[in-house]
Scaffold this motif. Structure first.
Motif, PDB file in Angstrom:
ATOM      1  N   MET A   9       0.845  -1.185   0.000  1.00 38.81           N
ATOM      2  CA  MET A   9       0.000   0.000   0.000  1.00 38.81           C
ATOM      3  C   MET A   9       0.883   1.239   0.000  1.00 38.81           C
ATOM      4  O   MET A   9       1.937   1.266   0.634  1.00 38.81           O
ATOM      5  CB  MET A   9      -0.868  -0.024   1.267  1.00 38.81           C
ATOM      6  CG  MET A   9      -1.878   1.082   1.385  1.00 38.81           C
ATOM      7  SD  MET A   9      -2.735   1.019   3.008  1.00 38.81           S
ATOM      8  CE  MET A   9      -3.581  -0.570   2.918  1.00 38.81           C
ATOM      9  N   ALA A  11       0.736   5.767   0.137  1.00 42.36           N
ATOM     10  CA  ALA A  11      -0.088   6.895   0.587  1.00 42.36           C
ATOM     11  C   ALA A  11      -1.076   7.308  -0.503  1.00 42.36           C
ATOM     12  O   ALA A  11      -2.197   7.725  -0.201  1.00 42.36           O
ATOM     13  CB  ALA A  11       0.791   8.068   1.002  1.00 42.36           C
ATOM     14  N   ASP A  13      -2.792   5.465  -2.237  1.00 40.92           N
ATOM     15  CA  ASP A  13      -3.935   4.546  -2.220  1.00 40.92           C
ATOM     16  C   ASP A  13      -4.958   4.911  -1.141  1.00 40.92           C
ATOM     17  O   ASP A  13      -6.080   4.406  -1.153  1.00 40.92           O
ATOM     18  CB  ASP A  13      -3.464   3.109  -1.934  1.00 40.92           C
ATOM     19  CG  ASP A  13      -2.551   2.563  -3.012  1.00 40.92           C
ATOM     20  OD1 ASP A  13      -2.850   2.784  -4.205  1.00 40.92           O
ATOM     21  OD2 ASP A  13      -1.549   1.909  -2.653  1.00 40.92           O
ATOM     22  N   HIS A  14      -4.591   5.768  -0.218  1.00 39.76           N
ATOM     23  CA  HIS A  14      -5.431   6.028   0.950  1.00 39.76           C
ATOM     24  C   HIS A  14      -6.828   6.533   0.614  1.00 39.76           C
ATOM     25  O   HIS A  14      -7.807   6.065   1.200  1.00 39.76           O
ATOM     26  CB  HIS A  14      -4.735   6.996   1.903  1.00 39.76           C
ATOM     27  CG  HIS A  14      -3.568   6.381   2.609  1.00 39.76           C
ATOM     28  ND1 HIS A  14      -2.890   7.032   3.597  1.00 39.76           N
ATOM     29  CD2 HIS A  14      -2.957   5.172   2.480  1.00 39.76           C
ATOM     30  CE1 HIS A  14      -1.911   6.262   4.045  1.00 39.76           C
ATOM     31  NE2 HIS A  14      -1.936   5.131   3.378  1.00 39.76           N
ATOM     32  N   GLU A  15      -6.949   7.459  -0.309  1.00 32.30           N
ATOM     33  CA  GLU A  15      -8.279   7.989  -0.629  1.00 32.30           C
ATOM     34  C   GLU A  15      -9.173   6.900  -1.225  1.00 32.30           C
ATOM     35  O   GLU A  15     -10.348   6.786  -0.862  1.00 32.30           O
ATOM     36  CB  GLU A  15      -8.194   9.182  -1.578  1.00 32.30           C
ATOM     37  CG  GLU A  15      -9.549   9.808  -1.896  1.00 32.30           C
ATOM     38  CD  GLU A  15     -10.307  10.304  -0.662  1.00 32.30           C
ATOM     39  OE1 GLU A  15     -11.548  10.416  -0.751  1.00 32.30           O
ATOM     40  OE2 GLU A  15      -9.697  10.587   0.393  1.00 32.30           O
ATOM     41  N   ARG A  18     -10.331   4.710   1.621  1.00 34.10           N
ATOM     42  CA  ARG A  18     -11.403   5.359   2.392  1.00 34.10           C
ATOM     43  C   ARG A  18     -12.732   5.249   1.661  1.00 34.10           C
ATOM     44  O   ARG A  18     -13.765   4.931   2.256  1.00 34.10           O
ATOM     45  CB  ARG A  18     -11.063   6.825   2.661  1.00 34.10           C
ATOM     46  CG  ARG A  18     -10.099   7.028   3.820  1.00 34.10           C
ATOM     47  CD  ARG A  18      -9.979   8.495   4.208  1.00 34.10           C
ATOM     48  NE  ARG A  18      -9.248   9.275   3.222  1.00 34.10           N
ATOM     49  CZ  ARG A  18      -7.919   9.380   3.179  1.00 34.10           C
ATOM     50  NH1 ARG A  18      -7.165   8.783   4.062  1.00 34.10           N
ATOM     51  NH2 ARG A  18      -7.344  10.111   2.255  1.00 34.10           N
ATOM     52  N   SER A  28     -12.716   2.568   7.626  1.00 32.90           N
ATOM     53  CA  SER A  28     -11.261   2.390   7.627  1.00 32.90           C
ATOM     54  C   SER A  28     -10.569   3.705   7.300  1.00 32.90           C
ATOM     55  O   SER A  28     -10.980   4.434   6.400  1.00 32.90           O
ATOM     56  CB  SER A  28     -10.855   1.328   6.613  1.00 32.90           C
ATOM     57  OG  SER A  28     -11.420   0.091   6.982  1.00 32.90           O
ATOM     58  N   GLU A  29      -9.522   3.986   8.038  1.00 27.68           N
ATOM     59  CA  GLU A  29      -8.748   5.215   7.863  1.00 27.68           C
ATOM     60  C   GLU A  29      -7.266   4.853   7.758  1.00 27.68           C
ATOM     61  O   GLU A  29      -6.557   4.756   8.763  1.00 27.68           O
ATOM     62  CB  GLU A  29      -8.990   6.174   9.032  1.00 27.68           C
ATOM     63  CG  GLU A  29      -8.268   7.491   8.896  1.00 27.68           C
ATOM     64  CD  GLU A  29      -8.441   8.123   7.518  1.00 27.68           C
ATOM     65  OE1 GLU A  29      -7.426   8.258   6.802  1.00 27.68           O
ATOM     66  OE2 GLU A  29      -9.579   8.477   7.157  1.00 27.68           O
ATOM     67  N   PRO A  30      -6.781   4.636   6.528  1.00 24.11           N
ATOM     68  CA  PRO A  30      -5.408   4.159   6.347  1.00 24.11           C
ATOM     69  C   PRO A  30      -4.326   5.106   6.849  1.00 24.11           C
ATOM     70  O   PRO A  30      -3.226   4.655   7.159  1.00 24.11           O
ATOM     71  CB  PRO A  30      -5.297   3.940   4.836  1.00 24.11           C
ATOM     72  CG  PRO A  30      -6.424   4.693   4.242  1.00 24.11           C
ATOM     73  CD  PRO A  30      -7.496   4.772   5.267  1.00 24.11           C
ATOM     74  N   SER A  31      -4.627   6.384   6.984  1.00 26.26           N
ATOM     75  CA  SER A  31      -3.608   7.295   7.505  1.00 26.26           C
ATOM     76  C   SER A  31      -3.304   6.999   8.974  1.00 26.26           C
ATOM     77  O   SER A  31      -2.271   7.425   9.488  1.00 26.26           O
ATOM     78  CB  SER A  31      -4.043   8.750   7.335  1.00 26.26           C
ATOM     79  OG  SER A  31      -5.205   9.011   8.107  1.00 26.26           O
ATOM     80  N   GLN A  39       0.781  -3.910   4.883  1.00 27.96           N
ATOM     81  CA  GLN A  39      -0.348  -3.196   4.286  1.00 27.96           C
ATOM     82  C   GLN A  39      -0.307  -3.430   2.782  1.00 27.96           C
ATOM     83  O   GLN A  39       0.642  -3.012   2.119  1.00 27.96           O
ATOM     84  CB  GLN A  39      -0.263  -1.707   4.589  1.00 27.96           C
ATOM     85  CG  GLN A  39      -0.226  -1.397   6.059  1.00 27.96           C
ATOM     86  CD  GLN A  39       0.090   0.054   6.345  1.00 27.96           C
ATOM     87  OE1 GLN A  39       0.170   0.888   5.453  1.00 27.96           O
ATOM     88  NE2 GLN A  39       0.287   0.366   7.617  1.00 27.96           N
ATOM     89  N   TRP A  52      -8.038  -4.302  -0.182  1.00 23.36           N
ATOM     90  CA  TRP A  52      -6.834  -4.089   0.618  1.00 23.36           C
ATOM     91  C   TRP A  52      -6.888  -4.982   1.852  1.00 23.36           C
ATOM     92  O   TRP A  52      -7.947  -5.490   2.228  1.00 23.36           O
ATOM     93  CB  TRP A  52      -6.695  -2.624   1.038  1.00 23.36           C
ATOM     94  CG  TRP A  52      -7.773  -2.171   1.977  1.00 23.36           C
ATOM     95  CD1 TRP A  52      -9.006  -1.672   1.631  1.00 23.36           C
ATOM     96  CD2 TRP A  52      -7.754  -2.231   3.395  1.00 23.36           C
ATOM     97  NE1 TRP A  52      -9.738  -1.404   2.762  1.00 23.36           N
ATOM     98  CE2 TRP A  52      -8.994  -1.746   3.865  1.00 23.36           C
ATOM     99  CE3 TRP A  52      -6.813  -2.648   4.333  1.00 23.36           C
ATOM    100  CZ2 TRP A  52      -9.312  -1.668   5.219  1.00 23.36           C
ATOM    101  CZ3 TRP A  52      -7.126  -2.569   5.684  1.00 23.36           C
ATOM    102  CH2 TRP A  52      -8.361  -2.075   6.106  1.00 23.36           C
TER     103      TRP A  52
END
Length: 162
Positions: A9, A11, A13-15, A18, A28-31, A39, A52
């Protein structure tokens, strides 16, 4: 099933994570994920997120559940569910854990039949049930603590590396 493989994973990919999580009614909040975790993401040919998963060290500080490496989340987009993608993410996370420990753990809401089936098909066995493990409380019933012995998997991985 296509040949999509889990990749680390990023950064960026975070949005998408979410958005996927919200589409499944989750938060889920990957930050907020830890730095020392496994990850992974799966994407289609166009780079769209399929799903994910993550695994991490967890010490629930609980007499029923030991400290160890736990599978700690997997989400697959609805249109890709039931195609083996969660199993791929689980296998990759178990390989990561096998490089670090002889056992893998997970906790699942007893009402989450799909997750229980996934874990059992991956070789996990039930250890105990409780209304909570550490700070994780289970809505509408109990949670299931599951364990998988990785000593054979660890031996196989080591043999492949030599």
């Amino acid at each position: 099933m296509s040949a999509f493989e889990p990749v680390p994973m990023k950064a960026s990919d975070h949005e998408a994570i979410r958005l996927l999580s919200r589409s499944l009614g989750r938060t889920s909040e990957p930050s907020r994920f830890g730095d020392e975790e496994c990850q992974l993401v799966l994407k289609d040919e166009s780079g769209r997120l399929i799903g994910w998963g993550r695994a991490a060290w967890w010490d629930p500080n609980d007499d029923s559940a030991p400290a160890g490496y736990y599978l700690s989340g997997v989400e697959i987009a609805r249109e890709f569910q039931q195609r083996g993608y969660a199993s791929r993410l689980t296998a990759a996370r178990l390989a990561w854990i096998a490089q670090r420990a002889q056992q893998a753990w997970c906790v699942v809401n007893a009402r989450n039949i799909g997750s229980l089936r996934l874990q059992c098909s991956s070789g996990f066995e039930e250890v105990t049930r409780s209304e909570h493990f550490g700070s994780v409380w289970f809505t509408g019933g109990s949670g299931v603590l599951l364990r998988k012995d990785l000593t054979e998997a660890a031996r196989d991985s080591s043999a492949e590396l030599t």
